[in-house]
Design a protein around this motif. Structure first.
Motif, PDB file in Angstrom:
ATOM      1  N   ASN A 343       0.836  -1.197   0.000  1.00 32.42           N
ATOM      2  CA  ASN A 343       0.000   0.000   0.000  1.00 32.42           C
ATOM      3  C   ASN A 343       0.876   1.254   0.000  1.00 32.42           C
ATOM      4  O   ASN A 343       1.585   1.518   0.972  1.00 32.42           O
ATOM      5  CB  ASN A 343      -0.909  -0.012   1.233  1.00 32.42           C
ATOM      6  N   PRO A 344       0.835   2.060  -1.059  1.00 36.10           N
ATOM      7  CA  PRO A 344       1.686   3.264  -1.111  1.00 36.10           C
ATOM      8  C   PRO A 344       1.270   4.326  -0.098  1.00 36.10           C
ATOM      9  O   PRO A 344       2.061   5.198   0.262  1.00 36.10           O
ATOM     10  CB  PRO A 344       1.493   3.762  -2.545  1.00 36.10           C
ATOM     11  N   ASN A 345       0.032   4.249   0.383  1.00 37.94           N
ATOM     12  CA  ASN A 345      -0.457   5.236   1.355  1.00 37.94           C
ATOM     13  C   ASN A 345      -0.328   4.749   2.804  1.00 37.94           C
ATOM     14  O   ASN A 345      -0.794   5.415   3.721  1.00 37.94           O
ATOM     15  CB  ASN A 345      -1.930   5.561   1.073  1.00 37.94           C
ATOM     16  N   GLY A 346       0.276   3.582   2.981  1.00 34.82           N
ATOM     17  CA  GLY A 346       0.428   3.043   4.329  1.00 34.82           C
ATOM     18  C   GLY A 346       1.492   3.795   5.112  1.00 34.82           C
ATOM     19  O   GLY A 346       2.264   4.583   4.558  1.00 34.82           O
ATOM     20  N   SER A 347       1.528   3.552   6.417  1.00 30.60           N
ATOM     21  CA  SER A 347       2.519   4.223   7.257  1.00 30.60           C
ATOM     22  C   SER A 347       3.856   3.508   7.138  1.00 30.60           C
ATOM     23  O   SER A 347       3.951   2.412   6.584  1.00 30.60           O
ATOM     24  CB  SER A 347       2.051   4.221   8.719  1.00 30.60           C
ATOM     25  N   VAL A 348       4.881   4.140   7.669  1.00 28.83           N
ATOM     26  CA  VAL A 348       6.204   3.506   7.661  1.00 28.83           C
ATOM     27  C   VAL A 348       6.262   2.377   8.683  1.00 28.83           C
ATOM     28  O   VAL A 348       7.179   1.564   8.664  1.00 28.83           O
ATOM     29  CB  VAL A 348       7.310   4.545   7.960  1.00 28.83           C
ATOM     30  N   ASN A 349       5.290   2.341   9.585  1.00 25.07           N
ATOM     31  CA  ASN A 349       5.239   1.309  10.611  1.00 25.07           C
ATOM     32  C   ASN A 349       4.306   0.190  10.144  1.00 25.07           C
ATOM     33  O   ASN A 349       3.086   0.285  10.270  1.00 25.07           O
ATOM     34  CB  ASN A 349       4.747   1.907  11.935  1.00 25.07           C
ATOM     35  N   ILE A 350       4.891  -0.857   9.580  1.00 22.11           N
ATOM     36  CA  ILE A 350       4.089  -1.954   9.033  1.00 22.11           C
ATOM     37  C   ILE A 350       3.294  -2.653  10.126  1.00 22.11           C
ATOM     38  O   ILE A 350       2.131  -3.021   9.934  1.00 22.11           O
ATOM     39  CB  ILE A 350       4.995  -2.973   8.298  1.00 22.11           C
ATOM     40  N   LEU A 351       3.917  -2.841  11.305  1.00 22.23           N
ATOM     41  CA  LEU A 351       3.213  -3.512  12.395  1.00 22.23           C
ATOM     42  C   LEU A 351       1.969  -2.732  12.809  1.00 22.23           C
ATOM     43  O   LEU A 351       0.938  -3.315  13.158  1.00 22.23           O
ATOM     44  CB  LEU A 351       4.144  -3.694  13.594  1.00 22.23           C
ATOM     45  N   LYS A 352       2.066  -1.411  12.759  1.00 18.39           N
ATOM     46  CA  LYS A 352       0.914  -0.571  13.086  1.00 18.39           C
ATOM     47  C   LYS A 352      -0.214  -0.802  12.084  1.00 18.39           C
ATOM     48  O   LYS A 352      -1.381  -0.964  12.468  1.00 18.39           O
ATOM     49  CB  LYS A 352       1.338   0.898  13.081  1.00 18.39           C
ATOM     50  N   ASP A 353       0.136  -0.861  10.810  1.00 21.59           N
ATOM     51  CA  ASP A 353      -0.880  -1.086   9.779  1.00 21.59           C
ATOM     52  C   ASP A 353      -1.516  -2.466   9.920  1.00 21.59           C
ATOM     53  O   ASP A 353      -2.724  -2.631   9.718  1.00 21.59           O
ATOM     54  CB  ASP A 353      -0.255  -0.947   8.387  1.00 21.59           C
ATOM     55  N   VAL A 354      -0.698  -3.457  10.279  1.00 18.66           N
ATOM     56  CA  VAL A 354      -1.229  -4.808  10.474  1.00 18.66           C
ATOM     57  C   VAL A 354      -2.168  -4.835  11.673  1.00 18.66           C
ATOM     58  O   VAL A 354      -3.250  -5.429  11.626  1.00 18.66           O
ATOM     59  CB  VAL A 354      -0.075  -5.818  10.657  1.00 18.66           C
ATOM     60  N   ALA A 355      -1.780  -4.182  12.768  1.00 19.00           N
ATOM     61  CA  ALA A 355      -2.620  -4.151  13.971  1.00 19.00           C
ATOM     62  C   ALA A 355      -3.949  -3.466  13.702  1.00 19.00           C
ATOM     63  O   ALA A 355      -4.995  -3.881  14.221  1.00 19.00           O
ATOM     64  CB  ALA A 355      -1.881  -3.440  15.106  1.00 19.00           C
ATOM     65  N   MET A 356      -3.944  -2.438  12.872  1.00 23.56           N
ATOM     66  CA  MET A 356      -5.168  -1.674  12.615  1.00 23.56           C
ATOM     67  C   MET A 356      -6.211  -2.467  11.834  1.00 23.56           C
ATOM     68  O   MET A 356      -7.374  -2.069  11.776  1.00 23.56           O
ATOM     69  CB  MET A 356      -4.829  -0.379  11.882  1.00 23.56           C
ATOM     70  N   THR A 357      -5.815  -3.607  11.248  1.00 25.22           N
ATOM     71  CA  THR A 357      -6.813  -4.449  10.573  1.00 25.22           C
ATOM     72  C   THR A 357      -7.797  -5.046  11.572  1.00 25.22           C
ATOM     73  O   THR A 357      -8.864  -5.525  11.180  1.00 25.22           O
ATOM     74  CB  THR A 357      -6.128  -5.589   9.792  1.00 25.22           C
ATOM     75  N   CYS A 358      -7.444  -5.024  12.857  1.00 23.48           N
ATOM     76  CA  CYS A 358      -8.336  -5.537  13.908  1.00 23.48           C
ATOM     77  C   CYS A 358      -9.354  -4.492  14.355  1.00 23.48           C
ATOM     78  O   CYS A 358     -10.289  -4.817  15.095  1.00 23.48           O
ATOM     79  CB  CYS A 358      -7.523  -5.983  15.117  1.00 23.48           C
ATOM     80  N   PHE A 359      -9.140  -3.249  13.929  1.00 19.54           N
ATOM     81  CA  PHE A 359     -10.001  -2.156  14.397  1.00 19.54           C
ATOM     82  C   PHE A 359     -10.508  -1.347  13.201  1.00 19.54           C
ATOM     83  O   PHE A 359     -10.072  -0.212  12.976  1.00 19.54           O
ATOM     84  CB  PHE A 359      -9.222  -1.246  15.354  1.00 19.54           C
ATOM     85  N   PRO A 360     -11.393  -1.921  12.403  1.00 22.45           N
ATOM     86  CA  PRO A 360     -11.888  -1.209  11.219  1.00 22.45           C
ATOM     87  C   PRO A 360     -12.638   0.067  11.592  1.00 22.45           C
ATOM     88  O   PRO A 360     -13.284   0.142  12.641  1.00 22.45           O
ATOM     89  CB  PRO A 360     -12.824  -2.236  10.564  1.00 22.45           C
ATOM     90  N   SER A 361     -12.501   1.067  10.745  1.00 21.24           N
ATOM     91  CA  SER A 361     -13.217   2.347  10.894  1.00 21.24           C
ATOM     92  C   SER A 361     -12.815   3.112  12.150  1.00 21.24           C
ATOM     93  O   SER A 361     -13.583   3.931  12.661  1.00 21.24           O
ATOM     94  CB  SER A 361     -14.741   2.126  10.903  1.00 21.24           C
ATOM     95  N   GLN A 362     -11.624   2.847  12.671  1.00 20.77           N
ATOM     96  CA  GLN A 362     -11.139   3.584  13.837  1.00 20.77           C
ATOM     97  C   GLN A 362      -9.749   4.132  13.550  1.00 20.77           C
ATOM     98  O   GLN A 362      -8.984   3.546  12.781  1.00 20.77           O
ATOM     99  CB  GLN A 362     -11.078   2.682  15.077  1.00 20.77           C
TER     100      GLN A 362
END
Length: 423
Positions: A343-362
């Protein structure tokens, strides 16, 4: 230097003019100490219960080393009662048969001097009331503990042994209330024989603290002052209350609200592996979460096992309150993971992006605020939890089997049937 200083560690035979006429050798003392918990007199007489090695001994023995008699096997047996925490010490000396070495006979004078020095080292950290003789220990095992102060913070059932499920009561004893420290522990009228040394909880608490030094690396006695609370798990066995462990918490004053710090946590070895630690911690967390005057829960210098226990409990709290769904703790599919990584719009913190898949729309901040609301964890622990959640999404399930060649129990680990288990 004052030789009466209780914190001075004694090294056996460190003086050149040692009284012993037999050679000595230096060894690790942890292999030479066994703690024997006794709930009843028959436990002691019939030696019915198991023995346990301590995790640490550096508070008593310098560098956890001991000077041993060459040609003799030394075992230090520490028997203790599980209610009043009386202690009886027995030092066992057994000649080692060897064809290569000539056996040196040990005189009674040398034997007594050697044993006295070992007991002197065990008194480096004083036990309130001192050690018992064998006869005193046996008599005191007959004295039941019928009452402890404080209020019940939570009652639950646990399987502690052959008796099946038993009712465990976690008592919260606020040291801000003077009567909790000074009230007589022999309140029941049928307890006709009071304990000769333990007059109140202030003394009993100090006795239990003595055992912390064997199991907590940086253990120290707390100041029995108003911001401390002692949490005492008890179970009724036969005629006496049995104490299963000790937990202490400290309430820090801060603005706008207070912080509670979990300071010392010990479940005695004979009661470990029963789920008690998680249950006790859950009760303390529930107490703090419900208290509107407490804004944060922290843990002082947690050991590895405590960190894991805390992680497990807080994840359970999040699941219990539907902050996160159980399905969200399963690994992502490969294509879903690749989508995040590419994802080109993702953050530099991959773990953060992975964790956020558990919290949709937040948002990230909303997630952290929600976790704090339900757990009152510190920002640092919340960050750790989110990294842990990202690992659930990233790592394979089940994890690869851990191979270990550890044969015996070591600090922080328990090995059973070839499996490695953190304690």
């Amino acid at each position: 230097m004052d030789d009466t200083n209780p914190n001075k560690r004694v090294k056996l035979n460190e003086e050149p003019n040692s009284q012993l006429s037999i050679p000595i050798k230096i060894d690790n003392v942890l292999n030479k100490i066994l703690l024997h918990p006794c709930e009843t007199l028959s436990d002691f007489i019939e030696n019915k219960v198991g023995s346990y090695s301590p995790y640490y001994a550096h508070h008593f023995f310098h560098n956890e080393e001991i000077a041993l008699l060459d040609g003799y096997n030394t075992l230090i047996h520490i028997y203790f009662s599980c209610n009043w925490f009386d202690v009886y010490v027995e030092v066992d000396l057994t000649p080692i048969k060897s064809k290569s070495k000539e056996h040196i006979e040990l005189s009674e004078e040398d034997k007594n001097y050697y044993i006295e020095n070992i007991i002197k080292q065990l008194k480096t950290i004083p036990l309130e009331g001192g050690f018992c003789s064998k006869e005193e220990f046996m008599e005191r095992l007959k004295i039941p503990l019928l009452w402890v102060p404080g209020t019940s913070a939570g009652i639950f059932k646990a399987g502690l042994g052959d008796e099946g499920l038993e009712e465990v009561d976690l008592r919260k004893i606020d040291l801000s209330e003077t009567e909790n420290l000074t009230s007589c522990l022999n309140k029941e009228p049928n307890n006709s024989k009071p304990h000769p040394d333990v007059k109140n909880f202030q003394i009993l608490h100090r006795r239990i603290e003595w055992f912390l030094h064997w199991y907590i690396e940086s253990a120290s006695s707390i100041d029995q002052e108003d911001r401390w609370a002692v949490w005492l798990p008890t179970v009724k066995r036969e005629q006496s209350l049995i104490i299963l462990g000790l937990i202490t918490t400290y309430l820090f004053f801060s603005i706008p609200k207070s912080r509670i710090r979990i300071s010392q946590v010990l479940i005695f070895p004979q009661y470990q592996g029963k789920g008690l630690g998680c249950s006790f911690l859950d009760i303390i967390y529930s107490f703090a979460i419900k208290d509107e005057d407490i804004m944060e829960i922290t843990v002082e210098d947690p050991a590895l096992s405590m960190m894991q226990l805390r992680d497990i409990l807080t994840i359970e709290i999040l699941l219990r309150n539907h902050v996160i769904k159980k399905n969200s703790l399963k690994p992502l599919k490969t294509d879903e993971l690749l989508k995040i990584l590419q994802n080109p719009n993702g953050s530099v913190n991959i773990l953060k992006d992975v964790a956020m898949t558990c919290f949709p729309s937040q948002t990230w901040e909303e997630v952290k605020e929600k976790i704090h609301k339900y757990t009152k964890e510190s920002p640092r622990q919340i960050a750790r939890l989110l990294v842990l959640i990202s690992f659930f999404r990233y790592l394979p399930n089940p994890l690869p089997k851990i191979e270990s060649n550890i044969e015996d129990e070591i600090r922080g680990f328990r090995v059973r049937k070839g499996k490695l288990k953190i304690i």
